[in-house]
Design an enzyme around this catalytic site. Structure first.
Site, mmCIF file in Angstrom:
data_model
loop_
_atom_site.group_PDB
_atom_site.id
_atom_site.type_symbol
_atom_site.label_atom_id
_atom_site.label_comp_id
_atom_site.label_asym_id
_atom_site.label_seq_id
_atom_site.Cartn_x
_atom_site.Cartn_y
_atom_site.Cartn_z
ATOM 1 N N ASP A 5 0.877 -1.152 0.000
ATOM 2 C CA ASP A 5 0.000 0.000 0.000
ATOM 3 C C ASP A 5 0.931 1.223 0.000
ATOM 4 O O ASP A 5 2.127 1.100 0.281
ATOM 5 C CB ASP A 5 -0.884 -0.022 1.249
ATOM 6 C CG ASP A 5 -1.835 1.154 1.315
ATOM 7 O OD1 ASP A 5 -2.206 1.680 0.246
ATOM 8 O OD2 ASP A 5 -2.182 1.554 2.428
ATOM 9 N N ASP B 124 -0.121 5.011 1.049
ATOM 10 C CA ASP B 124 -0.358 5.913 2.178
ATOM 11 C C ASP B 124 -0.303 5.146 3.492
ATOM 12 O O ASP B 124 -1.004 4.157 3.688
ATOM 13 C CB ASP B 124 -1.725 6.590 2.019
ATOM 14 C CG ASP B 124 -1.760 7.507 0.812
ATOM 15 O OD1 ASP B 124 -0.824 8.308 0.659
ATOM 16 O OD2 ASP B 124 -2.708 7.404 0.003
#
Length: 352
Positions: free
Chosen positions: A150, A152
């Site tokens: 991922d 963020d």
């Protein structure tokens, strides 16, 4: 959706080894016949494209949109015998067409995107390449493991800036900032808006969110240990699956001195965002790796759920959420640095 550029006229595919410059018209035709059984629809489409280029002045061609076609036509449910028969017929038709092309006609052109002109000879070479490349993929199969990140909260420390953005938007729309924030983690912005403000136009509100984001430009630093972790993967397969947009993600990674991901699946490439597994499954497909051979690094419950549903192993970093909120992950670590032993151990295992 942004369309990818076509291969160059003298394209060399590092994966399967084919060089367009090595293919004369007759060699390209032989390749088409040899590998057509793997590219039924490619030969059907390229027959139409070549015919248009031969009869129209630089016609504009529609993109194939391979992924959409595969889903809409349920490729994996079609009868094998019928598919093979169609492949043979398409190859024969394409070969017959190619054999009738005269020397001057090879240079006739068509256009797919602005400033992307391709001649008939290139089209025949491209069709031949599709056959060779798919044969290579079938022979290679998924042979390695991959790590998916991922962005963020994992590679980019974006949460302080995003908290300010969502709070401003919530205040602007008379919504509870804490409630709004609780629905943002790991989700696409439009999905958050649809949940917390279903009475509003999600597309219009997303544009407002993007406008507010411009005031935070420069406030999205990468985590200090991200470079070291990605450095471990320079000879490995890896990619990112994000709820953001490609241009924004690449800008932030590059600003922090991180490399471009070999595969990047963003919010525009999926119909459903996290916690749906679609994004992670697409990344595995693009990397030619089985879902069970993928390790995911996540920070949010929605992302953990998406990866688990996809059948992948998950390491959750506690950068944005409490330990109890990440209980569904296989492993948990405080930071990316703390996750390094888990990552290297997983990559070095012979079996899952």
């Amino acid at each position: 959706m942004t369309l990818p550029p076509l291969p160059e006229k003298d394209h060399h595919c590092e994966s399967c080894g084919l060089r367009y410059g090595d293919l004369t018209p007759s060699a390209a035709l032989r390749s088409a016949l040899e590998y057509a059984c793997h590219v039924r629809d490619v030969y059907d489409v390229y027959e139409t494209r070549v015919r248009r280029a031969l009869t129209e002045h630089e016609p504009t061609l529609e993109p194939m949109r391979n992924d959409e076609g595969a889903a809409q036509r349920a490729y994996n449910q079609q009868p094998l015998a019928a598919v093979l028969l169609d492949l043979e017929r398409n190859a024969d038709r394409f070969a017959a067409l190619a054999s009738e092309i005269s020397e001057p006609q090879w240079s006739r052109c068509a256009v797919r995107l602005p400033r992307e002109r391709r001649c008939v000879l290139w089209m025949v070479r491209q069709a031949a390449h599709e056959g060779l490349h798919h044969l290579h993929d079938i022979g290679a199969g998924p042979t390695d493991r991959a790590v998916l990140f991922d962005v963020d909260g994992v590679l980019v420390d974006s949460y302080p800036a995003y908290r300010r953005i969502w709070s401003r938007w919530a205040d602007h729309r008379n919504l509870d900032p804490d409630l709004v924030w609780s629905h943002t983690h790991g989700r696409r912005a439009v999905d958050t808006i649809q949940v917390v403000a279903p009475h509003l136009d999600a597309a219009a509100e997303y544009r407002l969110i993007r406008e507010l984001m411009t005031h935070e430009d420069g406030n999205f630093p990468v985590y200090p240990d991200a470079a070291a972790v990605l450095g471990l993967l320079k000879d490995r397969r890896w990619g990112v699956v994000t709820s953001g947009r490609t241009a924004t993600v690449l800008h932030r990674l590059r600003a922090g001195g991180l490399p471009d991901p070999p595969v990047l699946v963003d919010s525009s490439q999926v119909r459903r965002g996290k916690p749906d597994p679609e994004g992670y499954l697409r990344a595995a497909q693009l990397l030619n790796v089985a879902a069970s051979d993928c390790l995911v690094i996540e920070d949010a419950p929605a992302g953990v759920a998406a990866a688990r549903t996809a059948g992948m192993t998950v390491i959750a970093v506690r950068t944005t959420h409490r330990d109890d909120e990440l209980a569904d992950a296989h492993h948990r670590a405080d930071t990316l640095s703390d996750a390094i032993p888990l990552i290297t151990d997983w990559l070095d295992r012979t079996h899952p």
